[in-house]
Design an enzyme around this catalytic site. Sequence first.
Site, PDB file in Angstrom:
ATOM      1  N   TYR A 194       0.842  -1.182   0.000  1.00 39.74           N
ATOM      2  CA  TYR A 194       0.000   0.000   0.000  1.00 39.74           C
ATOM      3  C   TYR A 194       0.883   1.239   0.000  1.00 39.74           C
ATOM      4  CZ  TYR A 194      -3.711  -3.264   1.392  1.00 39.74           C
ATOM      5  OH  TYR A 194      -4.601  -4.310   1.463  1.00 39.74           O
ATOM      6  N   GLY A 228     -18.590  -3.380  -0.138  1.00 36.79           N
ATOM      7  CA  GLY A 228     -18.673  -3.565  -1.576  1.00 36.79           C
ATOM      8  C   GLY A 228     -18.213  -2.373  -2.378  1.00 36.79           C
ATOM      9  N   PHE A 282     -13.208  -5.103   1.233  1.00 36.83           N
ATOM     10  CA  PHE A 282     -14.348  -4.497   0.544  1.00 36.83           C
ATOM     11  C   PHE A 282     -15.632  -4.783   1.342  1.00 36.83           C
ATOM     12  CE2 PHE A 282     -12.163  -4.748  -3.869  1.00 36.83           C
ATOM     13  CZ  PHE A 282     -11.471  -3.578  -3.593  1.00 36.83           C
ATOM     14  N   PRO A 283     -15.632  -4.497   2.650  1.00 35.65           N
ATOM     15  CA  PRO A 283     -16.776  -4.871   3.499  1.00 35.65           C
ATOM     16  C   PRO A 283     -18.070  -4.146   3.155  1.00 35.65           C
ATOM     17  CG  PRO A 283     -15.288  -3.428   4.690  1.00 35.65           C
ATOM     18  CD  PRO A 283     -14.586  -3.796   3.416  1.00 35.65           C
TER      19      PRO A 283
END
Length: 277
Positions: free
Chosen positions: A59, A209, A206-207
Amino acid sequence: MDRTFGIGGELTVNRLGFGAMRLCGPNIIGSPADESEAKRVLRRAVDLGVDFVDTADSYGPGVSERLIGEELDLEGEDSDVRVATKAGLLRDADGHWKRHGHPDYVRNQVLVSRDRLGVDTIDLYQYHAPDQNTPFEDAVTAFAELRDEGFVRHVGLSNVTVEQLETARDIVDVATVQNQYNVGDRADEDVLEACEDYDIGFIPYFPVGAGNLDDVAGVSEVAERHDATRYQVALAWLLHHSPVTLPIPGTSSVAHLEENVAAADLELTDEDLALLD
């Protein structure tokens, strides 16, 4: 609903964590426009009771880990904050993610990550993504050796199948699995169920989405019932759906962070859950 989970059976954390990927610059490359604001978001998360922060060496690359190490004193006053990081993906200037799980690379990266984070031992070190050019068993063995040698406390996996999880468990005690999963994308339900069977933490990335919740049945209706946002409902559903989920919503905004953290207090009813399920 259980509010905490013991990673590896010992590192007890609040189940709603913080994903630090968005602390980087655009497209997850380079530094953010305002590093002081990125650090303010991180500090506010800790002040709100978030004690589980997830990041990766790719990252930035390196930016997220560096900012965490500069803002949090993980060996001192912030020692109750658990940081998970990862190795196994490269990030280039064109924005490509390239898998690289060679044991020599992993052994090099753990030293780099420790230095950026300012810790002697990394709480949770995750294999970011299986590399088709490196035998899976070889890569996992490297992580296991790093744990045995004291460089990391617990080992996790990411982007794996049930079969890969089973293979890894023959080599090392797996503390967590991090796969894509949310109320609108449950393709890895079988992996979540395996984690439940083994009491392994499941970290859904991606909790919410990536914000694409418009077509997910029930989310808007439940949000209206509770005077909540759809993002809060998506996070609350993850917490209610399984006792081993550890959602890590990420943001570069303090306001959005506070909204996310408030989702931990959203109590969904049986009717809500039936609609969402």
